[in-house]
Design a protein around this motif. Structure first.
Motif, PDB file in Angstrom:
ATOM      1  N   MET A   1       0.893  -1.140  -0.178  1.00  0.00           N
ATOM      2  CA  MET A   1      -0.048   0.063   0.180  1.00  0.00           C
ATOM      3  C   MET A   1       0.917   1.300   0.072  1.00  0.00           C
ATOM      4  O   MET A   1       1.661   1.510   0.830  1.00  0.00           O
ATOM      5  CB  MET A   1      -1.057  -0.041   1.300  1.00  0.00           C
ATOM      6  CG  MET A   1      -1.777   1.153   1.395  1.00  0.00           C
ATOM      7  SD  MET A   1      -2.794   1.298   3.119  1.00  0.00           S
ATOM      8  CE  MET A   1      -2.484   2.683   3.413  1.00  0.00           C
ATOM      9  N   ASN A   3       1.980   5.170   0.524  1.00  0.00           N
ATOM     10  CA  ASN A   3       1.788   6.030   1.566  1.00  0.00           C
ATOM     11  C   ASN A   3       1.366   7.536   1.075  1.00  0.00           C
ATOM     12  O   ASN A   3       1.899   8.326   0.335  1.00  0.00           O
ATOM     13  CB  ASN A   3       2.823   6.179   2.402  1.00  0.00           C
ATOM     14  CG  ASN A   3       3.159   5.357   3.412  1.00  0.00           C
ATOM     15  OD1 ASN A   3       2.174   5.063   4.201  1.00  0.00           O
ATOM     16  ND2 ASN A   3       4.145   4.457   3.699  1.00  0.00           N
ATOM     17  N   ASP A  46      -8.074   8.007   1.834  1.00  0.00           N
ATOM     18  CA  ASP A  46      -7.739   7.316   2.869  1.00  0.00           C
ATOM     19  C   ASP A  46      -6.342   7.654   3.703  1.00  0.00           C
ATOM     20  O   ASP A  46      -5.606   6.829   3.836  1.00  0.00           O
ATOM     21  CB  ASP A  46      -7.765   5.819   2.587  1.00  0.00           C
ATOM     22  CG  ASP A  46      -7.667   5.092   4.033  1.00  0.00           C
ATOM     23  OD1 ASP A  46      -8.107   5.451   4.822  1.00  0.00           O
ATOM     24  OD2 ASP A  46      -6.938   3.751   4.011  1.00  0.00           O
ATOM     25  N   GLN A  48      -3.764   8.828   6.409  1.00  0.00           N
ATOM     26  CA  GLN A  48      -3.441   8.512   7.830  1.00  0.00           C
ATOM     27  C   GLN A  48      -2.599   9.586   8.126  1.00  0.00           C
ATOM     28  O   GLN A  48      -1.178   9.258   7.735  1.00  0.00           O
ATOM     29  CB  GLN A  48      -3.029   7.087   7.948  1.00  0.00           C
ATOM     30  CG  GLN A  48      -3.777   6.134   7.444  1.00  0.00           C
ATOM     31  CD  GLN A  48      -4.964   5.661   8.442  1.00  0.00           C
ATOM     32  OE1 GLN A  48      -5.194   6.351   9.653  1.00  0.00           O
ATOM     33  NE2 GLN A  48      -5.537   4.607   8.426  1.00  0.00           N
ATOM     34  N   PRO A  49      -2.397  10.449   8.886  1.00  0.00           N
ATOM     35  CA  PRO A  49      -1.495  11.387   9.352  1.00  0.00           C
ATOM     36  C   PRO A  49      -0.200  10.515   9.689  1.00  0.00           C
ATOM     37  O   PRO A  49      -0.532   9.554  10.474  1.00  0.00           O
ATOM     38  CB  PRO A  49      -2.089  12.111  10.486  1.00  0.00           C
ATOM     39  CG  PRO A  49      -3.525  11.994  10.451  1.00  0.00           C
ATOM     40  CD  PRO A  49      -3.794  10.621   9.887  1.00  0.00           C
TER      41      PRO A  49
END
Lengths: 334, 334
Positions: A1, A3, A46, A48-49
DNA sequence: ATGAAAGCGCTAACAC
DNA sequence: GTGTTAGCGCTTTCAT
């Protein structure tokens, strides 16, 4: 996946990364319209910090370290695990995470672990120190985070400290035994020199004195805090010294003591009364149910976190020692 | 206290930051002379590498997450804490740190915690899932770190999984009771639908069948895993169903069961025999000492870490379910 | 055998 | 009301 970074979100939402950041952290005004676009992009990608990047930049990790001395023996761990539970709960309510670390009751391991913590990893540390009397923690603990000591008092007051006043519970326990007519009360403890042991023995002495009983050294057994020592000390006290009541100053030795009495079929409390230390669910199913001095471990964890968070938020109050009351739980064994 | 960075060390040692980095990580050849200068500068400045910056750059935090379902009740926690202990030990040997996190046996809390972990914070996750049967963890667990499931088997095999074969121990326990002449063996369990409960009940059924005893539904009591349910189920089994032996399929209900028998002064094992679940030190001081099916919790933690580290290091082996044997510990209660 | 410098993803000062 | 950009401290490629 892949980033997804803030940049990707910014591009997709056609705004700057600054705006994305401010939307996420609510740290400056952003128009409703813009906010919506950003939220939409975050959702679609989607996003994500990355908390590591955030920590690096903001110098805040939202992680708290906990360093406890767990040894292989189940029972002592339980006390610290209960503390950990209290800590974890309150931490979560405040948006912090917990790194659990184990010193194995070994000073050099403890120092290594502290070094790990000294690398910007944590915002604060809660520690039950291995050697609170001889060792000086100031040199190790010079990371730039606040520290709270629990359970054991360091020799110098360089941080907030949360202790349990286990003396008070011990005093009450001994007085109860005296009030039941016992005059030969055995006292079993782990090594002296750590605050908890010392304070319990002192309470024992005080209770005797205030009730006009003389202190008899042969009734006090000091040794390593193990099941076997609890067992053999009780044997000695009952067989040789003629004690009619036993007080065990920690949970492991309590178990050893009870084991001896059961093994020899010595009726509790008719022949020998016993009061132990630390309260657990399973003490309800010993027979008879065991009376104990109960330590508010969960509350200690809670209190420690509260103090720590206050410091993290900049409190400059003078350091203080907080004592939580211990409690005598009377069941059938005395 | 000021923060010393690599740059400061480099300046002091009159080298580049690259060299400092390589000295620290031993990642390329550096002349002995230069090394010495760097070490000296580090020491003099008391340099502590910043692990956050390192994580950001190298995309590796050396932190492992552990997510377990602890509830307020002491006894169930014990099992997971023992696992945590095993995990912590092996992790430390491999230079990793542990972030402990608690789902409180609540799916939505669990998902929140997973989100925290999905932000580059951890290199791997070990999780005892709250809802392994209905919930699909694939959607939550799409961070880019490997995952190991423990104790409870997720419905799809999307990660390595470590379970305890508690069926085998249960089977042995039931056969032991049968061999002692018991024909009415009560079975007390928490809710079905989680792998551990199901497998124990199945083992019970199999043991009966293979020993030519018919399965009697009224001997099986299913309810929430609480002390009180363990207590009331045992009461029903003994008073109404006429069971002469009890098997309790988890530790909390075991305690409730024992408590009922003691309360009513029912002789163990003469009138009613009992075998419980999970082994702890303190079971030695119940009277009589309790026979139990013991789960290798520490070993489970160890195994989970080993699998996880293998994945972190790039293993592409097909996912597998590992089963650790459970063991029957025979003491005086049966 | 070593150095220069880009860049990890984010926050926040400064600018408009 | 939003954008530009420096820089947190480190690793690592490319260069010499």
């Amino acid at each position: 996946m892949e980033n997804i970074s803030m940049k990707d979100v910014a591009q997709k939402a056609k705004v700057s990364t600054a705006t994305v950041s401010h939307v996420i952290n609510e740290t400056r005004y952003v128009a409703e319209e813009t906010k919506k676009k950003v939220y939409k992009a975050m959702k679609e990608l989607d996003y994500q910090p990355n908390s590591v990047a955030r920590s690096l930049r903001s110098r805040k990790s939202n992680i708290i370290g906990l360093l406890v001395p767990l040894v292989a023996s189940d029972t002592s761990n339980f006390f610290f695990m209960s503390i950990a539970n209290g800590i974890e709960q309150v931490l979560k309510e405040n948006g912090y995470n917990l790194i659990l670390s184990n010193s194995s009751e070994d000073l050099s391991i403890e120092q290594d672990q502290i070094k790990v913590f000294n690398s910007q990893l944590i915002d604060g540390l809660i520690i039950a120190p291995v050697d609170s009397q001889k060792h000086d923690y100031k040199e190790n603990l010079r990371g730039n985070y606040p520290v709270v000591f629990i359970d054991r008092q360091p020799k110098e007051l360089t941080s907030d400290t949360v202790l349990i006043d286990s003396g008070a519970g011990t005093y009450k326990a001994i007085e109860l035994l005296i009030s039941k007519g016992h005059t030969k009360i055995g006292f079993i403890t782990g090594p002296l020199g750590i605050t908890t042991s010392d304070e319990r023995l002192q309470a024992y002495k005080n209770a005797l004195k205030n009730n006009n009983l003389s202190y008899d050294e042969s009734l006090v057994k000091i040794g390593s805090a193990t099941f076997d020592k609890g067992h053999s000390f009780t044997k000695e006290l009952v067989e040789e010294t003629g004690a009619t009541a036993i007080f065990a100053a920690n949970n492991i030795m309590t178990m050893g003591a009870v084991h001896y009495l059961q093994e020899k079929d010595i009726p509790i409390p008719d022949k020998v009364a016993i009061i132990g230390f630390d309260d657990y669910d399973w003490l309800r199913i010993t027979s008879p149910p065991l009376s104990v001095v109960k330590q508010p471990s969960y509350e200690m964890g809670k209190k420690a976190v509260e103090l720590l968070i206050k410091r993290i938020n900049g409190s400059k109050d003078p350091y203080d020692v907080h004592r939580l009351p211990s409690e005598l739980v009377v069941r059938g064994s005395c």
